[in-house]
Design a protein around this motif. Structure first.
Motif, PDB file in Angstrom:
ATOM      1  N   LYS A 148       0.862  -1.177   0.000  1.00 22.81           N
ATOM      2  CA  LYS A 148       0.000   0.000   0.000  1.00 22.81           C
ATOM      3  C   LYS A 148       0.897   1.226   0.000  1.00 22.81           C
ATOM      4  CE  LYS A 148      -3.794   2.204   2.498  1.00 22.81           C
ATOM      5  NZ  LYS A 148      -4.658   2.126   3.679  1.00 22.81           N
ATOM      6  N   GLN A 149       0.824   1.962  -1.087  1.00 20.33           N
ATOM      7  CA  GLN A 149       1.644   3.148  -1.257  1.00 20.33           C
ATOM      8  C   GLN A 149       3.132   2.808  -1.145  1.00 20.33           C
ATOM      9  OE1 GLN A 149       0.293   6.040   1.542  1.00 20.33           O
ATOM     10  NE2 GLN A 149      -1.630   6.379   0.478  1.00 20.33           N
ATOM     11  N   GLY A 150       3.518   1.654  -1.742  1.00 16.82           N
ATOM     12  CA  GLY A 150       4.925   1.270  -1.778  1.00 16.82           C
ATOM     13  C   GLY A 150       5.458   0.701  -0.486  1.00 16.82           C
ATOM     14  N   VAL A 151       4.615   0.458   0.515  1.00 19.00           N
ATOM     15  CA  VAL A 151       5.070  -0.077   1.790  1.00 19.00           C
ATOM     16  C   VAL A 151       4.926  -1.593   1.783  1.00 19.00           C
ATOM     17  CG1 VAL A 151       4.696  -0.110   4.273  1.00 19.00           C
ATOM     18  CG2 VAL A 151       4.458   2.030   3.010  1.00 19.00           C
ATOM     19  N   ASP A 152       5.996  -2.304   2.100  1.00 16.04           N
ATOM     20  CA  ASP A 152       5.976  -3.760   2.126  1.00 16.04           C
ATOM     21  C   ASP A 152       5.354  -4.226   3.433  1.00 16.04           C
ATOM     22  OD1 ASP A 152       6.349  -6.429   1.797  1.00 16.04           O
ATOM     23  OD2 ASP A 152       8.522  -6.384   2.090  1.00 16.04           O
ATOM     24  N   THR A 153       4.080  -4.609   3.391  1.00 15.30           N
ATOM     25  CA  THR A 153       3.378  -5.026   4.601  1.00 15.30           C
ATOM     26  C   THR A 153       3.699  -6.443   4.999  1.00 15.30           C
ATOM     27  OG1 THR A 153       1.467  -5.685   3.252  1.00 15.30           O
ATOM     28  CG2 THR A 153       1.452  -3.462   4.186  1.00 15.30           C
ATOM     29  N   SER A 154       4.524  -7.159   4.196  1.00 20.70           N
ATOM     30  CA  SER A 154       4.897  -8.515   4.580  1.00 20.70           C
ATOM     31  C   SER A 154       5.885  -8.509   5.749  1.00 20.70           C
ATOM     32  CB  SER A 154       5.522  -9.253   3.390  1.00 20.70           C
ATOM     33  OG  SER A 154       6.708  -8.602   2.971  1.00 20.70           O
ATOM     34  N   ASP A 155       6.548  -7.382   5.993  1.00 21.42           N
ATOM     35  CA  ASP A 155       7.440  -7.245   7.134  1.00 21.42           C
ATOM     36  C   ASP A 155       6.618  -6.755   8.324  1.00 21.42           C
ATOM     37  OD1 ASP A 155       9.423  -6.874   8.932  1.00 21.42           O
ATOM     38  OD2 ASP A 155      10.519  -5.356   7.794  1.00 21.42           O
ATOM     39  N   PRO A 156       6.510  -7.548   9.385  1.00 21.73           N
ATOM     40  CA  PRO A 156       5.689  -7.149  10.541  1.00 21.73           C
ATOM     41  C   PRO A 156       6.081  -5.811  11.134  1.00 21.73           C
ATOM     42  CG  PRO A 156       6.262  -9.466  10.698  1.00 21.73           C
ATOM     43  CD  PRO A 156       7.046  -8.906   9.539  1.00 21.73           C
ATOM     44  N   LEU A 157       7.336  -5.403  10.987  1.00 25.24           N
ATOM     45  CA  LEU A 157       7.743  -4.107  11.534  1.00 25.24           C
ATOM     46  C   LEU A 157       6.989  -2.961  10.885  1.00 25.24           C
ATOM     47  CD1 LEU A 157      11.621  -4.442  11.915  1.00 25.24           C
ATOM     48  CD2 LEU A 157       9.885  -4.527  13.698  1.00 25.24           C
ATOM     49  N   ARG A 158       6.558  -3.140   9.630  1.00 23.58           N
ATOM     50  CA  ARG A 158       5.832  -2.088   8.924  1.00 23.58           C
ATOM     51  C   ARG A 158       4.447  -1.857   9.514  1.00 23.58           C
ATOM     52  NH1 ARG A 158       9.750   0.643   6.365  1.00 23.58           N
ATOM     53  NH2 ARG A 158      10.983  -0.697   4.989  1.00 23.58           N
ATOM     54  N   TRP A 159       3.954  -2.826  10.276  1.00 19.82           N
ATOM     55  CA  TRP A 159       2.632  -2.638  10.901  1.00 19.82           C
ATOM     56  C   TRP A 159       2.672  -1.535  11.956  1.00 19.82           C
ATOM     57  CZ3 TRP A 159       1.904  -8.533  12.265  1.00 19.82           C
ATOM     58  CH2 TRP A 159       1.879  -9.268  11.069  1.00 19.82           C
ATOM     59  N   PHE A 160       3.874  -1.276  12.482  1.00 19.10           N
ATOM     60  CA  PHE A 160       4.012  -0.314  13.571  1.00 19.10           C
ATOM     61  C   PHE A 160       4.582   1.016  13.100  1.00 19.10           C
ATOM     62  CE2 PHE A 160       4.541  -4.642  15.111  1.00 19.10           C
ATOM     63  CZ  PHE A 160       3.566  -4.720  16.088  1.00 19.10           C
ATOM     64  N   GLY A 161       4.685   1.177  11.788  1.00 15.61           N
ATOM     65  CA  GLY A 161       5.166   2.436  11.248  1.00 15.61           C
ATOM     66  C   GLY A 161       6.410   2.223  10.398  1.00 15.61           C
ATOM     67  N   VAL A 162       6.795   3.296   9.694  1.00 17.79           N
ATOM     68  CA  VAL A 162       7.965   3.214   8.816  1.00 17.79           C
ATOM     69  C   VAL A 162       9.251   3.369   9.614  1.00 17.79           C
ATOM     70  CG1 VAL A 162       9.112   4.232   6.831  1.00 17.79           C
ATOM     71  CG2 VAL A 162       6.618   4.113   6.888  1.00 17.79           C
ATOM     72  N   LEU A 163       9.298   4.321  10.520  1.00 16.75           N
ATOM     73  CA  LEU A 163      10.468   4.562  11.352  1.00 16.75           C
ATOM     74  C   LEU A 163      10.219   3.987  12.740  1.00 16.75           C
ATOM     75  CD1 LEU A 163      11.261   8.254  10.300  1.00 16.75           C
ATOM     76  CD2 LEU A 163      12.314   6.141   9.440  1.00 16.75           C
ATOM     77  N   PRO A 165      11.742   2.172  16.359  1.00 11.71           N
ATOM     78  CA  PRO A 165      12.968   2.251  17.161  1.00 11.71           C
ATOM     79  C   PRO A 165      13.812   0.988  17.018  1.00 11.71           C
ATOM     80  CG  PRO A 165      11.065   1.841  18.560  1.00 11.71           C
ATOM     81  CD  PRO A 165      10.532   2.133  17.191  1.00 11.71           C
ATOM     82  N   PRO A 166      15.109   1.096  17.240  1.00  9.31           N
ATOM     83  CA  PRO A 166      16.002  -0.071  17.136  1.00  9.31           C
ATOM     84  C   PRO A 166      15.607  -1.208  18.067  1.00  9.31           C
ATOM     85  CG  PRO A 166      17.282   1.955  17.201  1.00  9.31           C
ATOM     86  CD  PRO A 166      15.862   2.328  17.507  1.00  9.31           C
ATOM     87  N   SER A 167      15.012  -0.877  19.199  1.00 11.82           N
ATOM     88  CA  SER A 167      14.617  -1.921  20.152  1.00 11.82           C
ATOM     89  C   SER A 167      13.560  -2.849  19.561  1.00 11.82           C
ATOM     90  CB  SER A 167      14.090  -1.281  21.441  1.00 11.82           C
ATOM     91  OG  SER A 167      13.030  -0.379  21.160  1.00 11.82           O
ATOM     92  N   LEU A 168      12.679  -2.310  18.714  1.00 13.92           N
ATOM     93  CA  LEU A 168      11.662  -3.153  18.097  1.00 13.92           C
ATOM     94  C   LEU A 168      12.287  -4.077  17.051  1.00 13.92           C
ATOM     95  CD1 LEU A 168       8.646  -3.659  18.274  1.00 13.92           C
ATOM     96  CD2 LEU A 168       8.303  -2.017  16.425  1.00 13.92           C
ATOM     97  N   ARG A 169      13.261  -3.579  16.326  1.00 13.36           N
ATOM     98  CA  ARG A 169      13.980  -4.430  15.368  1.00 13.36           C
ATOM     99  C   ARG A 169      14.760  -5.527  16.097  1.00 13.36           C
ATOM    100  NH1 ARG A 169      14.018  -2.325  10.303  1.00 13.36           N
ATOM    101  NH2 ARG A 169      13.401  -0.119  10.090  1.00 13.36           N
ATOM    102  N   SER A 170      15.321  -5.158  17.228  1.00 17.96           N
ATOM    103  CA  SER A 170      16.059  -6.135  18.028  1.00 17.96           C
ATOM    104  C   SER A 170      15.115  -7.227  18.537  1.00 17.96           C
ATOM    105  CB  SER A 170      16.756  -5.441  19.199  1.00 17.96           C
ATOM    106  OG  SER A 170      17.398  -6.378  20.037  1.00 17.96           O
ATOM    107  N   ALA A 171      13.911  -6.816  18.925  1.00 14.69           N
ATOM    108  CA  ALA A 171      12.925  -7.793  19.392  1.00 14.69           C
ATOM    109  C   ALA A 171      12.560  -8.775  18.277  1.00 14.69           C
ATOM    110  CB  ALA A 171      11.676  -7.071  19.899  1.00 14.69           C
ATOM    111  N   GLN A 172      12.419  -8.265  17.073  1.00 12.08           N
ATOM    112  CA  GLN A 172      12.105  -9.134  15.937  1.00 12.08           C
ATOM    113  C   GLN A 172      13.222 -10.160  15.718  1.00 12.08           C
ATOM    114  OE1 GLN A 172      12.377  -7.478  11.966  1.00 12.08           O
ATOM    115  NE2 GLN A 172      10.494  -8.512  11.356  1.00 12.08           N
ATOM    116  N   ARG A 173      14.473  -9.719  15.768  1.00  5.11           N
ATOM    117  CA  ARG A 173      15.593 -10.636  15.588  1.00  5.11           C
ATOM    118  C   ARG A 173      15.635 -11.691  16.688  1.00  5.11           C
ATOM    119  NH1 ARG A 173      18.285  -5.729  14.116  1.00  5.11           N
ATOM    120  NH2 ARG A 173      19.089  -5.548  16.240  1.00  5.11           N
ATOM    121  N   CYS A 174      15.308 -11.265  17.910  1.00  8.83           N
ATOM    122  CA  CYS A 174      15.324 -12.204  19.037  1.00  8.83           C
ATOM    123  C   CYS A 174      14.281 -13.307  18.855  1.00  8.83           C
ATOM    124  CB  CYS A 174      15.071 -11.460  20.346  1.00  8.83           C
ATOM    125  SG  CYS A 174      16.464 -10.467  20.935  1.00  8.83           S
ATOM    126  N   PHE A 175      13.095 -12.937  18.436  1.00  8.59           N
ATOM    127  CA  PHE A 175      12.033 -13.935  18.317  1.00  8.59           C
ATOM    128  C   PHE A 175      12.242 -14.836  17.093  1.00  8.59           C
ATOM    129  CE2 PHE A 175       9.603 -10.737  20.907  1.00  8.59           C
ATOM    130  CZ  PHE A 175       9.531 -11.539  22.032  1.00  8.59           C
TER     131      PHE A 175
END
Length: 213
Positions: A148-163, A165-175
């Protein structure tokens, strides 16, 4: 008999030690993941990182695979696949159903002098199967993430916004890491259970031999 029991017991102890080590590592990774999520919620706000941001069309991109190498010894692994491959499998299903329906429509079976027409129960069942396959494929397509408007919604991080925080990316890697470790822990647990049963069976056999003597 005594040597067999000692060998099985030694193998069981080594497997149990590795199992508890891997399980402890899994717990540490999970704890770090939840801690990172807490940090992200503190930065973005409690309501900004919650189940309300989950995509309504999300689909699993990882599945658990169970393979039996030896007798009663399952091996667990994680199979990852892209959104494109899921959609491709769905399209293959629809094409196969369409081909089967086209082939079946041109076939006529005779019973004596009477043809089976398209209104017969056989044709009706084929048509129903085809329609069910198409409906299942459409339902799967509806659940596939779309851009939607060029945003890849297959990445769960995109559900929480485009920018995010690094902590959320770290959480994704951990899980993601925890998912792989869970399969390894499950494999070791199955191995320990098999060795434990083997040890108890050998021990019971040795006890029975002593009783007979």
């Amino acid at each position: 008999m005594a040597n067999s029991i000692d060998n099985v017991l030694n193998e069981y102890l080594h497997a149990a030690e590795e199992y508890f080590e891997r399980k402890s590592e899994l717990q540490d990774v999970m704890k770090q993941g939840y801690l990172d999520i807490s940090k992200a919620r503190y930065i973005m706000g409690v309501t900004a990182v919650s189940e309300y941001q989950y995509s309504s069309d999300m689909v699993a991109t990882a599945t658990a695979v169970v393979a039996v190498r030896d007798v009663d010894v399952p091996s667990f692994s994680v199979d990852r696949h892209s959104i494109a491959s899921i959609k491709g499998n769905c399209q293959d299903l629809a094409a196969s159903a369409s081909k089967s329906e086209s082939t079946s429509s041109g076939v006529r079976r005779r019973k004596g002098e009477q043809d089976i027409s398209e209104d017969s129960p056989t044709s009706a069942s084929l048509s129903t199967a085809y329609e069910s396959s198409i409906a299942a494929c459409d339902a799967s397509d509806a659940r596939l993430p779309t851009s939607k408007q060029g945003v890849d919604t297959s990445d769960p991080l995109r559900w929480f916004g485009v920018l995010v925080p690094p902590s959320l990316r770290s959480a994704q890697r951990c899980f993601i890491d925890a998912l792989n470790r869970s399969a390894e822990v499950a494999t070791l647990e199955a191995k320990c259970n098999r060795l434990r049963k083997q040890y108890l069976a050998l021990k019971a056999g040795a006890t029975g031999e002593k009783a007979e003597r």
